[in-house]
Motif scaffolding. Structure first.
Motif, short mmCIF file in Angstrom:
data_model
loop_
_atom_site.label_atom_id
_atom_site.label_comp_id
_atom_site.label_asym_id
_atom_site.label_seq_id
_atom_site.Cartn_x
_atom_site.Cartn_y
_atom_site.Cartn_z
N ARG A 211 65.33 0.46 -77.94
CA ARG A 211 65.45 -0.60 -78.96
C ARG A 211 64.13 -0.78 -79.71
O ARG A 211 64.13 -1.03 -80.92
CB ARG A 211 65.89 -1.92 -78.31
CG ARG A 211 67.33 -1.91 -77.87
CD ARG A 211 67.74 -3.26 -77.27
NE ARG A 211 69.06 -3.18 -76.71
CZ ARG A 211 70.19 -3.24 -77.42
NH1 ARG A 211 70.13 -3.42 -78.73
NH2 ARG A 211 71.36 -3.15 -76.82
N ILE B 24 70.64 4.07 -77.14
CA ILE B 24 70.84 2.70 -76.66
C ILE B 24 72.22 2.56 -76.04
O ILE B 24 72.37 2.00 -74.93
CB ILE B 24 70.64 1.69 -77.80
CG1 ILE B 24 69.16 1.64 -78.21
CG2 ILE B 24 71.14 0.29 -77.41
CD1 ILE B 24 68.90 0.94 -79.53
N LYS C 82 70.18 4.78 -81.83
CA LYS C 82 71.38 3.97 -81.58
C LYS C 82 72.25 4.61 -80.51
O LYS C 82 72.75 3.92 -79.61
CB LYS C 82 72.18 3.79 -82.87
CG LYS C 82 71.53 2.87 -83.87
CD LYS C 82 72.36 2.79 -85.14
CE LYS C 82 71.76 1.89 -86.18
NZ LYS C 82 72.58 1.85 -87.42
N GLU D 258 66.64 1.54 -72.06
CA GLU D 258 67.36 0.95 -73.20
C GLU D 258 66.43 0.04 -74.01
O GLU D 258 66.43 0.08 -75.25
CB GLU D 258 68.56 0.15 -72.70
CG GLU D 258 69.34 -0.53 -73.79
CD GLU D 258 70.42 -1.46 -73.25
OE1 GLU D 258 71.02 -2.16 -74.09
OE2 GLU D 258 70.67 -1.50 -72.03
N ARG D 259 65.62 -0.77 -73.33
CA ARG D 259 64.68 -1.66 -74.01
C ARG D 259 63.69 -0.85 -74.85
O ARG D 259 63.40 -1.19 -76.00
CB ARG D 259 63.92 -2.51 -72.99
CG ARG D 259 62.99 -3.55 -73.61
CD ARG D 259 62.03 -4.15 -72.60
NE ARG D 259 61.08 -3.18 -72.08
CZ ARG D 259 60.02 -2.71 -72.75
NH1 ARG D 259 59.78 -3.12 -73.97
NH2 ARG D 259 59.22 -1.83 -72.19
N ASN E 265 63.59 -0.29 -83.70
CA ASN E 265 62.91 -1.29 -84.53
C ASN E 265 61.79 -0.65 -85.35
O ASN E 265 61.67 -0.91 -86.55
CB ASN E 265 62.37 -2.41 -83.65
CG ASN E 265 61.78 -3.54 -84.46
OD1 ASN E 265 62.33 -3.96 -85.47
ND2 ASN E 265 60.63 -4.04 -84.01
#
Length: 92
Positions: free
Chosen positions: A54, A27, A24, A50-51, A58
Motif C-alpha cells: 500500500r 495488495i 494493486k 500488504e501494508r 501511494n
C-alpha cells in the motif's frame, strides 16, 4: 526505455500506470493470503507485506500525479518525462 517499450510501456506515465496496477494486484494477493491462512504468524507477515505494498501504491500514485501536473511532461527528452522521473528518484 527499450525494455519498457518491449513490454508495451511507451512512456514514463505508462510505466507508472503499469506499476500501480501491479501494486494493486499485490495488495489483493497478500490480503487474500492473510484471510485464508490459519497460522497467526503467517497472517501477521502477509498483513505487513500488504501494508508495504500500500505504501508503494501511494508513492507511485503521487509520482504519477506530480508527473501529470508537470509542464515538463509535454516532451520526451531528458528534460521531459524521463528527466522528471530521474529527478523524482525513479530508476528506470
Amino acid at each position: 526505455m527499450a525494455l519498457g517499450a518491449k513490454h508495451g510501456f511507451d512512456s514514463p506515465q505508462a510505466i507508472l500506470e503499469g506499476a500501480i496496477e501491479s501494486e494493486k494486484d499485490s495488495i489483493l494477493f497478500y490480503s487474500a493470503l492473510a484471510s485464508a491462512t490459519q497460522d497467526e504468524n503467517s497472517r501477521v507477515v502477509f498483513r505487513e507485506i500488504e501494508r508495504q505494498e500500500r505504501g508503494h501504491l501511494n508513492q507511485l500514485t503521487q509520482m504519477l500525479s506530480r508527473m501529470d501536473a508537470s509542464p515538463l511532461c509535454a516532451g520526451s527528452t531528458k528534460s521531459g518525462p524521463d528527466g522528471f522521473l530521474q529527478s523524482a528518484g525513479a530508476a528506470f
